[in-house]
Design a protein around this motif. Structure first.
Motif, PDB file in Angstrom:
ATOM      1  N   ASP A 216       0.821  -1.213   0.000  1.00 32.14           N
ATOM      2  CA  ASP A 216       0.000   0.000   0.000  1.00 32.14           C
ATOM      3  C   ASP A 216       0.854   1.262   0.000  1.00 32.14           C
ATOM      4  OD1 ASP A 216      -2.690  -1.003  -0.039  1.00 32.14           O
ATOM      5  OD2 ASP A 216      -2.370  -1.738   1.987  1.00 32.14           O
ATOM      6  N   TRP A 217       2.096   1.142  -0.490  1.00 38.32           N
ATOM      7  CA  TRP A 217       2.932   2.340  -0.566  1.00 38.32           C
ATOM      8  C   TRP A 217       3.571   2.568  -1.938  1.00 38.32           C
ATOM      9  CZ3 TRP A 217       7.906   0.894  -1.653  1.00 38.32           C
ATOM     10  CH2 TRP A 217       8.334  -0.372  -1.240  1.00 38.32           C
ATOM     11  N   PHE A 218       3.205   1.755  -2.942  1.00 40.16           N
ATOM     12  CA  PHE A 218       3.763   1.953  -4.290  1.00 40.16           C
ATOM     13  C   PHE A 218       2.691   1.655  -5.326  1.00 40.16           C
ATOM     14  CE2 PHE A 218       5.833   0.839  -8.230  1.00 40.16           C
ATOM     15  CZ  PHE A 218       6.916   1.706  -8.309  1.00 40.16           C
ATOM     16  N   ASP A 219       2.354   2.677  -6.128  1.00 38.82           N
ATOM     17  CA  ASP A 219       1.377   2.501  -7.198  1.00 38.82           C
ATOM     18  C   ASP A 219       2.032   2.801  -8.540  1.00 38.82           C
ATOM     19  OD1 ASP A 219       1.458   5.257  -6.217  1.00 38.82           O
ATOM     20  OD2 ASP A 219      -0.135   5.687  -7.653  1.00 38.82           O
ATOM     21  N   GLU A 220       1.473   2.235  -9.607  1.00 34.20           N
ATOM     22  CA  GLU A 220       2.041   2.415 -10.945  1.00 34.20           C
ATOM     23  C   GLU A 220       0.953   2.206 -11.993  1.00 34.20           C
ATOM     24  OE1 GLU A 220       4.998  -0.609 -11.817  1.00 34.20           O
ATOM     25  OE2 GLU A 220       3.963  -2.065 -10.554  1.00 34.20           O
ATOM     26  N   TYR A 221       1.257   2.626 -13.224  1.00 32.64           N
ATOM     27  CA  TYR A 221       0.362   2.469 -14.369  1.00 32.64           C
ATOM     28  C   TYR A 221       1.013   1.538 -15.380  1.00 32.64           C
ATOM     29  CZ  TYR A 221      -2.144   6.635 -12.700  1.00 32.64           C
ATOM     30  OH  TYR A 221      -2.856   7.550 -11.958  1.00 32.64           O
ATOM     31  N   LEU A 222       0.261   0.508 -15.811  1.00 38.28           N
ATOM     32  CA  LEU A 222       0.784  -0.481 -16.749  1.00 38.28           C
ATOM     33  C   LEU A 222      -0.242  -0.752 -17.847  1.00 38.28           C
ATOM     34  CD1 LEU A 222       2.123  -3.072 -14.139  1.00 38.28           C
ATOM     35  CD2 LEU A 222       3.469  -1.316 -15.321  1.00 38.28           C
ATOM     36  N   PRO A 223       0.218  -1.075 -19.062  1.00 43.43           N
ATOM     37  CA  PRO A 223      -0.726  -1.408 -20.133  1.00 43.43           C
ATOM     38  C   PRO A 223      -1.367  -2.772 -19.906  1.00 43.43           C
ATOM     39  CG  PRO A 223       1.518  -1.767 -20.881  1.00 43.43           C
ATOM     40  CD  PRO A 223       1.630  -1.122 -19.523  1.00 43.43           C
ATOM     41  N   VAL A 224      -2.613  -2.906 -20.338  1.00 39.77           N
ATOM     42  CA  VAL A 224      -3.297  -4.198 -20.291  1.00 39.77           C
ATOM     43  C   VAL A 224      -2.997  -4.955 -21.573  1.00 39.77           C
ATOM     44  CG1 VAL A 224      -5.552  -5.331 -20.306  1.00 39.77           C
ATOM     45  CG2 VAL A 224      -5.128  -3.402 -18.763  1.00 39.77           C
ATOM     46  N   LYS A 225      -2.565  -6.184 -21.441  1.00 34.33           N
ATOM     47  CA  LYS A 225      -2.296  -7.016 -22.612  1.00 34.33           C
ATOM     48  C   LYS A 225      -3.555  -7.761 -23.035  1.00 34.33           C
ATOM     49  CE  LYS A 225       0.921 -10.553 -24.314  1.00 34.33           C
ATOM     50  NZ  LYS A 225       2.076 -11.424 -23.952  1.00 34.33           N
ATOM     51  N   THR A 226      -4.179  -8.464 -22.114  1.00 37.20           N
ATOM     52  CA  THR A 226      -5.421  -9.188 -22.420  1.00 37.20           C
ATOM     53  C   THR A 226      -6.307  -9.238 -21.179  1.00 37.20           C
ATOM     54  OG1 THR A 226      -4.504 -11.362 -21.802  1.00 37.20           O
ATOM     55  CG2 THR A 226      -4.319 -10.702 -24.131  1.00 37.20           C
ATOM     56  N   ILE A 227      -7.610  -9.429 -21.417  1.00 36.59           N
ATOM     57  CA  ILE A 227      -8.563  -9.707 -20.339  1.00 36.59           C
ATOM     58  C   ILE A 227      -9.399 -10.908 -20.752  1.00 36.59           C
ATOM     59  CG2 ILE A 227     -10.522  -8.869 -18.995  1.00 36.59           C
ATOM     60  CD1 ILE A 227      -9.508  -6.054 -19.339  1.00 36.59           C
ATOM     61  N   ASP A 228      -9.414 -11.914 -19.907  1.00 40.57           N
ATOM     62  CA  ASP A 228     -10.267 -13.079 -20.116  1.00 40.57           C
ATOM     63  C   ASP A 228     -11.523 -12.868 -19.272  1.00 40.57           C
ATOM     64  OD1 ASP A 228     -11.570 -15.579 -19.955  1.00 40.57           O
ATOM     65  OD2 ASP A 228      -9.684 -16.646 -20.307  1.00 40.57           O
ATOM     66  N   PHE A 229     -12.633 -12.545 -19.944  1.00 43.38           N
ATOM     67  CA  PHE A 229     -13.836 -12.195 -19.212  1.00 43.38           C
ATOM     68  C   PHE A 229     -14.519 -13.412 -18.596  1.00 43.38           C
ATOM     69  CE2 PHE A 229     -13.119  -8.857 -22.325  1.00 43.38           C
ATOM     70  CZ  PHE A 229     -13.149  -7.732 -21.515  1.00 43.38           C
ATOM     71  N   GLY A 230     -14.258 -14.582 -19.128  1.00 45.80           N
ATOM     72  CA  GLY A 230     -14.853 -15.784 -18.561  1.00 45.80           C
ATOM     73  C   GLY A 230     -14.294 -16.115 -17.195  1.00 45.80           C
ATOM     74  N   THR A 231     -12.998 -15.817 -16.994  1.00 40.49           N
ATOM     75  CA  THR A 231     -12.352 -16.142 -15.721  1.00 40.49           C
ATOM     76  C   THR A 231     -11.952 -14.905 -14.927  1.00 40.49           C
ATOM     77  OG1 THR A 231     -10.189 -16.256 -16.820  1.00 40.49           O
ATOM     78  CG2 THR A 231     -11.467 -18.312 -16.647  1.00 40.49           C
TER      79      THR A 231
END
Length: 699
Positions: A216-231
């Protein structure tokens, strides 16, 4: 007639025999760069008047300097209005004033003078329902990129959108709060979520996560590669900085289908258009995007004064000052910058005073100055400024004031309403005095309102006469995968003054800690620190001293020690304690905790925790009081292998570690930042010295 001759004639009229000694120029949005700039408004014939741009005023000064006709005070008077910058105002040695007469760039008192790095958008129309659309075709927004920090990766827009002065947020899910990691599927790239992701496969090509991956002391922004909506499985395109852990926070952003609430926007790169929902439920009056990386730079200049100006809508930091001397920034307002308000890199005697810095992306002021090996001071000063909402993009490790090097002065500032730390200290001989800090670390834990850490050689720093109050923190309390529950709490592991990872040689004197964190002061394994003459009012811990954890990497402290000439004659004279051998490098030694007043409202009365050796530390002449009648101490005397939890005060005194301390009602009243004692108060018995009455902003 040439413009510089007109200026000289004007000077002759104004100053008579001192014609070559001073210069006054005027700038106004209603002026013209073809005029002389010698008049504050156009003449009746409209043949002369003020300049229209600050660039033109700068050009005129440089030209007159080259002709050697300027020897005294130079002042540029700037009228109210908005000045859109098509490049940063860049000052260098050619723009320097004289030692006895600085060059002044001053806004007119009582008027709002805005220097903007934004570009107004005019081709905007309501598109559907509440969504507006603006064409940005031909504006070349692609090259505008946020500076790579290691914490913002991928292809997020390199600019920001502002509507009626408000920073808009990229369309996100969930709209409020956070989603949470359920099960990490590998160390740093894949995880499932507790919440069902209500999206589809369309429009995810530019999606990112804003994530606190494993703490809870380090946040960052990263690109999303894929999302599996079923799981409900997310795979990110770059590894997280820390291993993924169950329960930790994230949200998805830059998702076009989630453009659904006021204050959100989306940049459609293919169609070169911006879509947004106005923040106030009405047709927007002003729409702009930030396009200038910086708004003003000062490089290698000296003797300059900038006052009564507002800087807005920078892609990165608004003002950057490098290797300059005697530059004064006063009565500035800086807001809506993508990074910091001001960066000071090197040089000496840069002063920032009486300013208001708010709604910033990654911190307030960075002040680097001086040289640690020689202990040569930078003497930068940050005085009587107001900081608020200063970490709106990167949420933690983005301090309102970040000082580095040697000898900076931080005094009479108000720092409030921030998700991150207030003051970050690196280096030596800094003075942190008479500041007020409250409601900080609002979205983080293991966070300090005033923080320093991980160096035995950061010595000579003084934290005195500050008021720290209402600091609560935020973090993960519990996670239960089987029950599909996550619990976060507000009061979670936040510290008023955090001397982390064995940082040493600090003096914490005469401060007021009023509900300033779950630990008002944490001394994390450090050496030769003094905690003296402070007032603590708390329902948790006032002072917490520890000896770190078993696998703490002391090699980092050793490396930092070897990097400094601590055995030189200069360092020996300044810091003789560094020459003493350590009985145990893993123990907090040489610390003094004296003449403090500690009032606890904690039900069990436990307000002190001392894990330190009996020898080589001094605890004495303190006054403690529990409103519940019982005061207790947790302790572990490392060299005696004695460890007790919740020991009664008298039993603690029998150990002999603490001497000449008393358990008695201090009889004090607290009004704002002022402490007063009744006539019968026992504070004189411990030699306590009253705190000053002028803590905080000077109105």
């Amino acid at each position: 007639m040439k413009s510089w001759i007109k200026v000289l004639l004007s000077i002759t009229v104004l100053f008579g025999s001192n014609a070559a000694q001073a210069l006054e120029l005027y700038v106004s949005p209603n002026g013209r760069d073809q005029w002389s700039g010698a008049l504050d408004q156009a003449n009746r014939e409209e043949t002369d008047g003020p300049f229209q741009t600050l660039y033109r005023a700068q050009q005129e000064i440089r030209k007159l300097k080259a002709k050697r006709v300027l020897q005294g005070q130079t002042t540029v008077n700037i009228a109210g209005g908005i000045y859109y910058l098509d490049k940063p105002l860049s000052f260098d040695l050619r723009d320097s004033g004289l030692n006895e007469a600085v060059t002044r760039w001053q806004g007119k008192e009582g008027e709002k003078i805005t220097l903007s790095g934004g570009k107004p958008l005019t081709d905007c129309l309501p598109e559907q329902a509440s969504v507006w659309s603006c064409s940005v075709r031909g504006l070349n927004l692609g090259p505008s990129k946020l500076k790579e920090t290691g914490r913002i990766k991928g292809s997020l827009p390199g600019f920001e959108l502002f509507v009626d002065g408000q920073r808009m947020r990229l369309a996100r899910w969930p709209n409020e709060g956070w989603a949470h990691i359920k099960v990490p599927l590998d160390a740093k790239t894949q995880f499932t979520t507790f919440e069902t992701i209500p999206l589809d496969e369309n429009g995810l090509s530019q999606a990112h996560v804003h994530i606190w991956p494993g703490n809870d002391w380090f946040d960052e922004y990263l690109p999303v590669k894929t999302i599996d909506f079923g799981t409900n499985k997310i795979t990110v395109g770059s590894e997280t900085a820390y291993p993924l852990k169950s329960g930790h926070r994230f949200y998805l952003l830059n998702v076009q289908s989630q453009l659904d609430v006021p204050g959100e926007w989306f940049y459609d790169r293919d169609k070169e258009r911006i879509q947004f929902i106005p923040p106030f439920g009405q047709a927007p009056q002003k729409i702009s995007v930030s396009v200038q990386k910086n708004l003003m730079t000062v490089d290698g200049a000296k003797n300059l004064n900038f006052s009564n100006l507002s800087f807005e809508e920078a892609v990165h930091s608004a003002v950057v000052i490098t290797k300059s001397d005697n530059v004064i920034l006063e009565k500035l307002e800086i807001k809506n910058a993508g990074a910091k308000a001001i960066e000071i890199n090197g040089g000496q005697n840069i002063s920032v005073k009486d300013g208001y810095f708010h709604h910033l992306g990654r911190g307030g002021i960075l002040a680097i100055g001086g040289e640690r090996k020689t202990l040569y001071p930078g003497l930068h000063s940050i005085i009587n400024n107001h900081f608020s909402h200063f970490a709106e993009i990167v949420k933690n490790l983005a301090a309102a004031i970040d000082v580095q090097g040697v000898g900076q002065i931080i005094t009479h500032n108000l720092i409030e309403n921030g998700p991150s730390m207030g003051i970050l200290i690196n280096g030596n001989e800094h003075l942190i005095e008479k500041n007020e800090l409250h409601h900080l670390c609002e979205e983080a834990s293991d966070c300090g309102a005033i923080y320093s850490g991980r160096d035995w050689t950061y010595r000579g720093n003084i934290i005195r006469y500050n008021s720290l109050h209402d600091i609560y923190g935020y973090g993960l309390k519990a996670v239960d995968i089987a029950k599909n529950t996550v619990e976060y709490v507000k009061s979670k592991d936040v510290i008023g003054v955090y001397l982390d990872d064995a940082v040493s040689g600090f003096t914490i004197y005469g401060n007021l800690f009023n509900h300033a964190g779950t630990k008002a002061i944490q001394l994390g394994g450090g050496r030769d620190n003094t905690i003296e003459n402070n007032v603590f009012i708390t329902d948790v811990y006032a002072i917490w001293v520890d000896n770190r954890w078993p696998d703490y990497k002391w090699s980092e402290n050793q490396k930092n020690l070897k990097a400094m000439p601590y055995q030189s004659s200069l360092w020996r004279a300044k810091y003789p304690e560094l020459q003493r051998s350590m009985n145990n490098e893993k123990w907090p030694e040489g610390n003094r905790i004296q003449r403090n007043i500690i009032i606890t409202t904690k039900p069990d009365g436990r307000s002190l925790r001392y894990f330190l050796p009996y020898d080589n530390n001094i605890i004495s002449d303190n006054l403690v009081w529990s409103t519940n009648g019982v005061f207790r101490v947790d302790y572990h005397l490392l060299d005696k292998q004695e460890k007790k939890t919740g020991m009664l005060w008298l039993q603690w005194l029998e150990e002999g570690m603490e001497r000449n301390s008393i358990n008695q009602d201090p009889c004090l009243t607290l009004t704002n930042n002022t402490v007063k004692f009744c006539d019968k108060s026992p504070v004189k018995r411990i030699g306590f010295t009253s705190l000053p009455a002028d803590i905080g902003l000077i109105k």
